[in-house]
Design a protein around this motif. Structure first.
Motif, PDB file in Angstrom:
ATOM      1  N   GLU A 168       6.094  -8.458  -0.118  1.00  0.00           N
ATOM      2  CA  GLU A 168       5.961  -7.718   1.139  1.00  0.00           C
ATOM      3  C   GLU A 168       6.429  -6.275   0.984  1.00  0.00           C
ATOM      4  N   ASN A 169       7.563  -6.079   0.320  1.00  0.00           N
ATOM      5  CA  ASN A 169       8.103  -4.728   0.199  1.00  0.00           C
ATOM      6  C   ASN A 169       7.353  -3.893  -0.831  1.00  0.00           C
ATOM      7  N   MET A 170       6.805  -4.514  -1.862  1.00  0.00           N
ATOM      8  CA  MET A 170       5.956  -3.768  -2.797  1.00  0.00           C
ATOM      9  C   MET A 170       4.697  -3.282  -2.087  1.00  0.00           C
ATOM     10  N   ASN A 171       4.167  -4.089  -1.192  1.00  0.00           N
ATOM     11  CA  ASN A 171       2.997  -3.661  -0.410  1.00  0.00           C
ATOM     12  C   ASN A 171       3.351  -2.517   0.534  1.00  0.00           C
ATOM     13  N   ARG A 172       4.601  -2.494   1.009  1.00  0.00           N
ATOM     14  CA  ARG A 172       5.044  -1.358   1.820  1.00  0.00           C
ATOM     15  C   ARG A 172       5.037  -0.072   1.000  1.00  0.00           C
ATOM     16  N   LEU A 173       5.486  -0.182  -0.241  1.00  0.00           N
ATOM     17  CA  LEU A 173       5.461   0.999  -1.121  1.00  0.00           C
ATOM     18  C   LEU A 173       4.026   1.412  -1.419  1.00  0.00           C
ATOM     19  N   ARG A 174       3.133   0.443  -1.630  1.00  0.00           N
ATOM     20  CA  ARG A 174       1.728   0.754  -1.874  1.00  0.00           C
ATOM     21  C   ARG A 174       1.114   1.452  -0.662  1.00  0.00           C
ATOM     22  N   PHE A 175       1.541   1.050   0.524  1.00  0.00           N
ATOM     23  CA  PHE A 175       1.022   1.671   1.745  1.00  0.00           C
ATOM     24  C   PHE A 175       1.298   3.168   1.746  1.00  0.00           C
ATOM     25  N   HIS A 176       2.498   3.556   1.389  1.00  0.00           N
ATOM     26  CA  HIS A 176       2.844   4.988   1.366  1.00  0.00           C
ATOM     27  C   HIS A 176       2.044   5.735   0.304  1.00  0.00           C
ATOM     28  N   CYS A 177       1.888   5.127  -0.857  1.00  0.00           N
ATOM     29  CA  CYS A 177       1.130   5.795  -1.929  1.00  0.00           C
ATOM     30  C   CYS A 177      -0.361   5.847  -1.604  1.00  0.00           C
ATOM     31  N   HIS A 178      -0.870   4.816  -0.933  1.00  0.00           N
ATOM     32  CA  HIS A 178      -2.288   4.809  -0.575  1.00  0.00           C
ATOM     33  C   HIS A 178      -2.607   5.875   0.462  1.00  0.00           C
ATOM     34  N   ARG A 179      -1.649   6.233   1.264  1.00  0.00           N
ATOM     35  CA  ARG A 179      -1.893   7.304   2.235  1.00  0.00           C
ATOM     36  C   ARG A 179      -2.215   8.605   1.514  1.00  0.00           C
ATOM     37  N   VAL A 180      -1.534   8.860   0.408  1.00  0.00           N
ATOM     38  CA  VAL A 180      -1.850  10.044  -0.402  1.00  0.00           C
ATOM     39  C   VAL A 180      -3.259   9.928  -0.980  1.00  0.00           C
ATOM     40  N   LEU A 181      -3.584   8.749  -1.498  1.00  0.00           N
ATOM     41  CA  LEU A 181      -4.911   8.528  -2.068  1.00  0.00           C
ATOM     42  C   LEU A 181      -6.002   8.740  -1.025  1.00  0.00           C
ATOM     43  N   TYR A 182      -5.819   8.203   0.164  1.00  0.00           N
ATOM     44  CA  TYR A 182      -6.815   8.354   1.220  1.00  0.00           C
ATOM     45  C   TYR A 182      -6.992   9.818   1.620  1.00  0.00           C
ATOM     46  N   GLN A 183      -5.899  10.562   1.655  1.00  0.00           N
ATOM     47  CA  GLN A 183      -6.000  11.976   2.019  1.00  0.00           C
ATOM     48  C   GLN A 183      -6.752  12.770   0.953  1.00  0.00           C
ATOM     49  N   GLN A 184      -6.504  12.453  -0.314  1.00  0.00           N
ATOM     50  CA  GLN A 184      -7.245  13.129  -1.382  1.00  0.00           C
ATOM     51  C   GLN A 184      -8.727  12.773  -1.327  1.00  0.00           C
ATOM     52  N   ILE A 185      -9.018  11.498  -1.081  1.00  0.00           N
ATOM     53  CA  ILE A 185     -10.414  11.067  -0.985  1.00  0.00           C
ATOM     54  C   ILE A 185     -11.097  11.730   0.204  1.00  0.00           C
ATOM     55  N   ALA A 186     -10.411  11.828   1.328  1.00  0.00           N
ATOM     56  CA  ALA A 186     -10.997  12.451   2.516  1.00  0.00           C
ATOM     57  C   ALA A 186     -11.296  13.928   2.267  1.00  0.00           C
ATOM     58  N   ALA A 187     -10.370  14.641   1.651  1.00  0.00           N
ATOM     59  CA  ALA A 187     -10.604  16.059   1.359  1.00  0.00           C
ATOM     60  C   ALA A 187     -11.794  16.240   0.424  1.00  0.00           C
ATOM     61  N   TRP A 188     -11.920  15.344  -0.539  1.00  0.00           N
ATOM     62  CA  TRP A 188     -13.009  15.447  -1.512  1.00  0.00           C
ATOM     63  C   TRP A 188     -14.348  15.057  -0.894  1.00  0.00           C
TER      64      TRP A 188
END
Length: 691
Positions: A171-191
């Motif tokens: 559960e807590n590793m998925n919480r960490l992935r959530f924060h990192c995925h937000r960066v990924l989504y923002q980069q994908i959206a900009a691109w």
């Protein structure tokens, strides 16, 4: 004692609970004698959480505070740049988890102040979920520090850590992935929405392939005000190739792709959408009309909503990407195919590069026959375009046609050691027109180059490709078309020279005192024309015309840019294969046949333009006999080698049927070892009876 334990669990060892020399664990000082052994064991078991917490908190503090620059890999930088933005997002997640840990300690302290009778066991129960969580987070932090991973590497590491049998850790590793995925989504959206690459720390799975000084934060870079992009295989200036380079500037950085749960195919779609968006935001594409604001807003909202999902849902993510890709691919198709007239340019390339406009090359060969037979002068290129090319256009009435005005001829340098294509005695003809083909001999085309002494083999085509057709008709594509042009043009030249020989033989058929030899000479010319004409018909009708019709149907039935691009690539690969341009054995055999045809045409011209009142010498008759013998041997070898490739090229069956419909070449091949030639009356192909 409880307060000392709480301080140690907060990462602050003291006199009772001390830290080991390596800083990896906390334990009760062995010198302490007022605690029983059982108490020491219990305290040592729980205070290890303090060591884990301290290591994690130090890592988070290092990445979130503003420290002075440090020396990293010999460069002045800071820890944020050393790890990247994904690790900083990881730290935000770690900060949330450690805040919960600190809150538990605070709650226990408040409870203890109200009830001093609480024991260490009560504290242990309070922190029970952290017994497995903090060690897992500590291992994660150590791995990040040891490997220096960032971007997709960190995402994959978190994914592997989340695959755990412990629900608390998962559960807590998925919480960490959530924060990192937000960066990924923002980069994908900009691109994908703006065509902008936001990646200061080189950790996104899309990156620039070259030209590090290019500012990719802008969706388009202007390279000038030219309306057309002048692409040629003989010129690669930065201005001419800028727009093509802009499309090829970006690629996948697979090392930063979390392939454990993000497929490569999906990453390629993200890459394509961003590249297409940069094209569609070009001022010439009228982005205000091509990219409606409401549609772009909807796409942005869809990508933004992905950031709110607590876990990465691949089907939802894939559906969102595919929806955007389908829309953008259709818009790019609309820009390239209907609006820019892709089929018109492909037809022009077929007419000029692939010799589909037969009357043009018939007239052009007549205009340039004498000029290109001489060594080219310094102004030869200009003379060809201002003279024969222009005269051919005026002669056919096409001087104002758009496609005609897009082409021009160039004389390129060729590698030293290549053979000539002209009908000279000193050098054999080259079926490739002097252009290097796919590497067959390992020759380095970048070295040992010289200006050609023969204009025929140096001849190649330039074509003006208007924006945005450079996405399909790239510089490499034009180079491959030029290889095909060189081969097809050499076949057409042989055919042209043999037709001129026929006219010359026809004029002297009855007036020459050597008319008794004319029949044999005409028969040999007929054999040569039979081979060359059938080869040319196979290339133009059985290969190029059929494959172009298939390409046209594929383009007309599609509304997706990538489908059009792949269809054109398949078309180019197919015609290159079926024209044998990449098969050196076939090319060499045809080259030898062309050489014998050129020598025959040269000999006929020399003999029949001389005084015909005197009988021919033995030397002339021997030359004809030698050419006949060599031609029969080489043509039979061509038939044999083509028969050997029949299993690799299905279309070869039609060519072999054209050649050997009456088993002429089969009989000649069977008699190659014998000095007796096949009876001419029974083996002459039943064509060109006018000779």
């Amino acid at each position: 004692m409880i307060h000392d334990l709480l301080l140690a669990l907060s990462g602050f060892p003291g006199d009772i609970i001390v830290m080991s020399a390596d800083g990896q664990r906390f334990y009760v000082d062995p010198k302490i004698d007022f605690l029983s052994e059982s108490d020491k064991v219990e305290i040592n078991g729980i205070c290890m959480l303090g060591a884990f917490y301290k290591h994690i908190d130090d890592f988070v503090s290092l990445l979130t505070c503003f420290d002075p620059p440090l020396e990293v890999n010999g460069d002045k930088t800071d820890q944020k740049r050393a790890f990247g933005i994904y690790v900083r997002a990881l730290c935000l997640g770690l900060e949330e988890i450690t805040e919960e840990y600190r809150q538990c300690l605070l709650e226990f302290e408040q409870e203890f102040l109200q009830d001093p009778g609480l024991t260490i066991g009560h504290l242990h129960v309070k922190l029970l979920k952290f017994d497995t969580l903090l060690p897992a987070l500590d291992r994660l932090v150590k791995d990040v520090q040891a490997t220096g991973c960032k971007g997709g590497q960190l995402l994959e590491m978190l994914f592997n850590c989340s695959v755990s049998g412990n629900p608390i850790v998962e559960e807590n590793m998925n919480r960490l992935r959530f924060h990192c995925h937000r960066v990924l989504y923002q980069q994908i959206a900009a691109w994908m929405i703006h065509g902008i690459l936001v990646d200061r720390y080189n950790e996104f799975f899309i990156h620039r392939l070259d030209d590090p000084h290019t500012d990719v934060s802008k969706p388009f870079e202007s390279a000038g005000t030219d309306e057309d992009i002048h692409i040629t295989v003989t010129s690669s200036s930065s201005k001419d190739a800028h727009h093509e380079k802009e499309w090829r500037l970006f690629g996948l950085r697979t090392a930063m792709l979390p392939v454990a749960y993000l497929p490569l195919r999906l990453a390629e779609e993200v890459l394509f959408v961003g590249k297409a968006m940069r094209v569609l935001r070009h001022p010439k594409a009228n982005p205000e009309k091509t990219l409606p604001a409401d549609e772009m807003t909807r796409f942005l909202v869809d990508l933004t909503q992905l950031q709110t999902n607590p876990s990465f849902d691949l089907p939802v993510f894939q559906k969102c990407i595919n929806t955007i890709r389908a829309s953008i691919a259709h818009k790019l198709w609309t820009l390239v195919v209907p609006q820019s007239g892709l089929m018109t340019d492909l037809l022009g390339i077929k007419e000029y590069f692939l010799l589909g406009k037969g009357e043009f090359y018939q007239a052009f060969l007549e205009e340039t026959r004498l000029m290109l037979s001489l060594p080219p002068s310094i102004t030869a290129e200009h003379d060809i375009n201002a003279g024969p090319l222009l005269q051919t256009g005026l002669r056919l009435g096409i001087e104002d046609e758009e496609l005609f005005n897009k082409i021009r001829f160039r004389l390129k340098t060729v590698a030293v050691g290549t053979v000539s294509t002209g009908p000279t005695d000193s050098a054999p003809a080259n079926a490739f027109g002097g252009l290097p083909l796919r590497p067959a001999s390992g020759f380095d085309s970048t070295k040992n180059k010289a200006v050609s002494a023969d204009g025929w083999r140096a001849l190649c085509l330039e074509y003006k490709v208007k924006w945005p057709l450079h996405l399909i008709i790239t510089q490499d594509v034009l180079e491959r078309y030029n290889r095909l042009f060189a081969f097809l043009f050499s076949v057409r030249r042989v055919q042209f020279e043999l037709q001129r020989c026929w006219l010359l033989l026809l004029r002297h058929k009855t007036v020459s005192t050597n008319f008794k030899h004319n029949s044999s000479i005409c028969q040999l010319r007929t054999h040569m024309s039979y081979l060359i004409d059938n080869l040319f018909m196979y290339l133009e009708l059985d290969v190029l015309a059929i494959q172009f019709n298939k390409l046209q149907q594929a383009i007309e039935s599609s509304t997706d840019f990538e489908t059009v691009r792949r269809s054109h690539e398949d078309y180019l690969v197919t015609i290159t294969s079926q024209c044998f341009v990449c098969v050196p054995q076939i090319m060499k055999a045809l080259d030898d046949v062309f050489d014998k045809c050129y020598k025959f045409c040269q000999l006929v011209q020399r003999v029949y333009q001389s005084d015909q009142s005197r009988p021919w010498s033995i030397e002339i008759l021997n030359e004809f006999a030698a050419i006949r013998k060599e031609f029969e041997r080489q043509s039979s070898f061509v038939f044999t080698i083509l028969s050997g490739f029949k299993g690799h090229h299905s279309s070869l069956a039609q060519l072999l049927l054209r050649f050997d419909y009456n088993r002429y070449f089969t009989t000649v091949a069977a008699n190659l070892g014998s000095e007796a030639r096949p009876p001419a009356a029974t083996l002459v192909p039943a064509v060109f009876s006018r000779s």
